[in-house]
Scaffold this motif. Structure first.
Motif, PDB file in Angstrom:
ATOM      1  N   PRO A  54       0.827  -1.215   0.000  1.00 20.70           N
ATOM      2  CA  PRO A  54       0.000   0.000   0.000  1.00 20.70           C
ATOM      3  C   PRO A  54       0.852   1.252   0.000  1.00 20.70           C
ATOM      4  CG  PRO A  54       0.128  -0.894   2.202  1.00 20.70           C
ATOM      5  CD  PRO A  54       0.888  -1.838   1.330  1.00 20.70           C
TER       6      PRO A  54
ATOM      7  N   LEU B 267      -5.359  -2.236  10.941  1.00 22.76           N
ATOM      8  CA  LEU B 267      -5.426  -1.118   9.996  1.00 22.76           C
ATOM      9  C   LEU B 267      -4.815   0.143  10.592  1.00 22.76           C
ATOM     10  CD1 LEU B 267      -8.972  -1.688   8.494  1.00 22.76           C
ATOM     11  CD2 LEU B 267      -6.780  -1.875   7.322  1.00 22.76           C
ATOM     12  N   LEU B 268      -4.982   0.279  11.919  1.00 23.12           N
ATOM     13  CA  LEU B 268      -4.407   1.439  12.580  1.00 23.12           C
ATOM     14  C   LEU B 268      -2.890   1.426  12.426  1.00 23.12           C
ATOM     15  CD1 LEU B 268      -5.215   3.872  14.336  1.00 23.12           C
ATOM     16  CD2 LEU B 268      -4.685   2.479  16.321  1.00 23.12           C
TER      17      LEU B 268
ATOM     18  N   LEU C  16      -1.192  -0.098  10.094  1.00 23.25           N
ATOM     19  CA  LEU C  16      -0.876   0.143   8.687  1.00 23.25           C
ATOM     20  C   LEU C  16      -0.956   1.626   8.363  1.00 23.25           C
ATOM     21  CD1 LEU C  16      -2.649  -2.608   6.566  1.00 23.25           C
ATOM     22  CD2 LEU C  16      -0.219  -2.177   6.813  1.00 23.25           C
ATOM     23  N   LEU C  17      -2.003   2.252   8.900  1.00 25.68           N
ATOM     24  CA  LEU C  17      -2.183   3.674   8.623  1.00 25.68           C
ATOM     25  C   LEU C  17      -1.035   4.469   9.227  1.00 25.68           C
ATOM     26  CD1 LEU C  17      -4.170   5.656   7.307  1.00 25.68           C
ATOM     27  CD2 LEU C  17      -5.165   6.003   9.553  1.00 25.68           C
TER      28      LEU C  17
ATOM     29  N   LYS D  48       1.739   4.170   6.983  1.00 25.97           N
ATOM     30  CA  LYS D  48       1.503   4.928   5.764  1.00 25.97           C
ATOM     31  C   LYS D  48       1.743   6.425   5.990  1.00 25.97           C
ATOM     32  CE  LYS D  48      -0.144   5.643   1.615  1.00 25.97           C
ATOM     33  NZ  LYS D  48       0.794   5.381   0.522  1.00 25.97           N
ATOM     34  N   LEU D  49       1.313   6.902   7.171  1.00 19.03           N
ATOM     35  CA  LEU D  49       1.447   8.327   7.440  1.00 19.03           C
ATOM     36  C   LEU D  49       2.893   8.714   7.690  1.00 19.03           C
ATOM     37  CD1 LEU D  49      -1.696   9.052   9.618  1.00 19.03           C
ATOM     38  CD2 LEU D  49      -1.262   9.704   7.257  1.00 19.03           C
TER      39      LEU D  49
END
Lengths: 330, 388
Positions: B26, B314-315, B317-318, B321-322
């Motif tokens: 991602p 997901l947290l 992963l986010l 990502k951030l």
């Protein structure tokens, strides 16, 4: 480490959306919905004609009507929506006998199925089979209980009804809803006969059962009947007939249903029986909570699939694009 | 785990979607000319693998949640203090009159109504009981088999004040009751409670069958005799000169017959609802034995748990990502700092892209910004170029 003022990457957005939707799903949003449930009492005919074998079981062996009712009724009860309640009674003679009052079909399914499996023609307390009287008695019983009726019978009156005395229902029509369920095949089949110890000893013959009604005063013009004797045979001699054989009396049961405001269905597969009960009994809506969490969860999954799935697809599309297309790294 | 079930098993067909994170990242990918630019390092590899795993985990958990993962309802055996009781209830029409042998009016309830009320209380007081209900009149009738569902017991007892039938065939009713204990009811805790307002002659053949059954399966027998005013009682003896036969004194002879069965037996003669209540209380106290009964633990949905866990993955992963840094974000800093290999790498990368794709490019994630700006993990993703 300069934080860019650039718009966030679409993948960040997809990931953030998936996270938010996942949290929403985890919080288990609910909506209130109404589901119909039914309150019924099933009365099962346990008279002699129900021992006639004109059904076949799962492996193709002949099965008596009562056994067919037992297997199909208990499966059909399991198909009723949870929150529905069912009671059980039996019928012989001219009345019904309530075994238990309606109870929740889901929580007590084991007890209900066990009770249905325990039904036996030996529970019968008398040999007569006055279907119409029993249906009327059952309706009287159910009216104060506010329950609907499922009456499973082959519709064979024994002794037969008087053709010259029309049947009338004195009670209030449509007070109790429900249906009559016709049990049996359309072909005439013999009825098994049992001795005092309950052992099967053959089949009823024509002279074993009354072929015509002898109840009430003799009809007018009886003196012209063959064998008439004012004292010994006021109805004339017993005519020949087929009352010792049995088939489902659908026309009669439909008439009875019309008279009392009940529906009619033939005993078929359990699903059809459950549908017939649902179609004829009064639905009682109960509020149930519907879990809405699959919606945000599915959306979260969709976002994740897009997150992971779009880049390879896009690449695939680009690879097939014309060669002069510009490529850029940023 | 046999206790787990799915409401919509077909939704599990979506599970292969969990392979996507192994194929695609991602994160934004950047091309660098050589893997030398981003040397192997364990931390980056672990983080890379972790991100892949969290992605796969999030998808798997969402699919599991959507397929309605739940723990099935299951039955646990518990031991309690109670008994396995068969209630054998007289449904003859005489039960519909009062103890004073009158039609019930507002002031006085019928015997069957009193029995219904008191037995319902009795069953409600004893949660550890397993109860079966049988009725008898002209013929014996199984009402409900042995169950620990007290709803069902209440519904069965609720029907006993309906109009009854003609006769009182105690014998066949008892033989039905004897047959209603199942193998889960331990032998020491079996009891039959016979509730009747009269007795009848038991056929000799049925007597023999009952004696045989009593010898085979020992149990305790209670006879709650609802004595109507004017009727003969259990202990009434005929006056001298009268014949003492089961036909004339059926209650006395039924009592005698019960005593010959060789079972622990007690009879209670009740002339009013209050006496019935006392008798039931006494049976309640006597029947306190260890029993096995089952309790159904209702099904428990687990989808919410799946969704929370997915949200957790997901947290992370986010978060990753951030904290992503792009190579071009680096350029400014790189120029400012001393000679950075990356700067050259970047320049080289630009040059190499223009010269077709002859040289094999290693595409790496620029994902380690959170840890250490200098580390550019490699080897975590495939040799692909991602769109930016």
């Amino acid at each position: 480490m300069t934080r860019r003022s650039r718009r966030p990457d679409w993948r960040t957005l997809a990931l953030g959306a998936a996270l938010a939707l996942g949290v929403v799903a985890a919080l288990q949003p609910e909506a209130e919905a109404e589901r119909p449930t039914y309150d019924v009492v099933a009365f099962v005919d346990i008279t002699g004609s129900m021992n006639a074998r004109d059904y076949r079981d799962a492996s193709g062996r002949p099965q008596s009507r009562l056994e067919a009712v037992k297997t199909r009724l208990s499966t059909a009860v399991g198909r009723l929506p949870c929150g529905s309640r069912m009671g059980l009674g039996v019928f012989t003679e001219r009345r019904v006998f309530l075994l238990f009052e309606p109870m929740d079909v889901c929580r007590n399914y084991g007890a209900i199925a066990g009770a249905i499996a325990g039904l036996d023609w030996r529970m019968g307390w008398e040999g007569d089979s006055r279907v119409a009287s029993a249906v009327f008695a059952a309706l009287d019983m159910l009216a104060p209980m506010n329950a609907d009726i499922v009456f499973l019978t082959d519709g064979q009156e024994a002794p037969p009804m008087r053709a010259d005395m029309p049947l009338e229902y004195a009670g209030e029509k449509d007070k109790v809803k429900g249906l009559l369920v016709g049990v049996g095949g359309t072909e005439l089949v013999p009825i098994p006969k049992h001795d005092d110890f309950g052992r099967e000893t053959g089949f009823y013959a024509m002279e074993d059962v009354p072929q015509a009604s002898r109840l009430g005063p003799p009809p007018t013009g009886a003196e012209n009947l063959p064998g008439y004797n004012a004292r010994n045979a006021p109805f004339g001699e017993m005519p020949a007939g087929e009352e010792h054989l049995t088939s489902v009396r659908e026309v009669y049961l439909r008439d009875l249903g019309r008279m009392t405001g009940l529906g009619y269905a033939r005993l078929d597969q359990p699903d059809a029986l459950a549908q017939a009960i649902a179609a004829n009994a009064r639905p009682r809506p109960v509020a149930v909570a519907v879990d809405l969490s699959p919606l945000p969860a599915a959306a979260a999954l969709l976002a994740l699939v897009a997150l992971y799935g779009v880049p390879p697809l896009a690449r695939f599309g680009r690879r097939r694009a014309p060669p002069h297309a510009s490529r850029s790294f940023n | 785990m046999t206790g787990l079930g799915f409401d919509h098993p077909w939704a599990l067909l979506l599970l292969p979607l969990a392979l996507l994170p192994f194929l695609v990242s991602p994160l934004r990918l950047s091309g660098v000319p050589s893997s030398e630019v981003a040397p192997e390092d364990t931390l980056s590899r672990v983080v890379g693998a972790g991100l892949v795993a969290f992605g796969a985990l999030a998808i798997t958990l969402l699919v599991l949640g959507l397929s309605g993962l739940h723990r099935r309802d299951h039955v646990v055996e518990r031991t309690g203090v109670g008994a396995n009781i068969v209630l054998l209830i007289d449904r003859s029409s005489s039960m519909d009159s009062t103890f004073a042998n009158r039609r019930p009016d507002g002031a006085e309830e019928s015997k069957s109504v009193a029995a219904r009320r008191l037995l319902t209380d009795f069953a409600a007081r004893r949660p550890a009981d397993r109860v079966a209900v049988a009725a008898f009149s002209t013929a014996p009738m199984l009402v409900i088999p042995m169950t620990d569902k007290h709803d069902a017991v209440r519904a069965a007892i609720g029907a006993i004040d309906r109009p009854g039938l003609a006769h009182t065939d105690v014998g066949r009713g008892l033989s039905l009751a004897f047959s209603m204990f199942d193998e889960t009811s331990t032998e020491t805790s079996r009891a039959i409670v016979l509730v009747s307002d009269g007795a009848a002659v038991i056929d000799r053949r049925v007597q023999d069958a009952l004696r045989a059954a009593a010898a085979r399966d020992p149990m305790r027998l209670y006879w709650l005799f609802l004595r109507t005013a004017g009727a003969r009682g259990i202990t009434d003896r005929p006056p001298p000169g009268d014949p003492d036969s089961p036909q004339t004194y059926p209650e006395r002879h039924l009592d005698i017959f019960f005593k010959t069965l060789g079972l622990p037996y007690r009879s209670f003669e009740a002339r009013s609802a209050a006496e019935v209540s006392d008798a039931i209380r006494e049976i309640d106290q006597l029947e306190q034995r260890p029993t096995l009964y089952s309790e159904t633990i209702p099904r428990r949905d687990l989808d919410w748990l799946c969704y929370w866990a997915a949200a957790g993955a997901l947290l992370l992963l986010l978060g990753a990502k951030l904290s992503e840094r792009r190579l071009e974000d680096w350029e400014g800093e790189a120029i400012r700092t001393a000679t950075s290999p990356l700067r050259h790498a970047r320049a080289f990368s630009r040059a190499s892209t223009t010269s077709a794709s002859s040289s094999k490019e290693k595409v790496v994630d620029a994902r380690a910004g959170g840890h250490d700006g200098a580390r550019v993990p490699n080897g975590a993703t495939s040799v692909r170029r991602a769109a930016s």
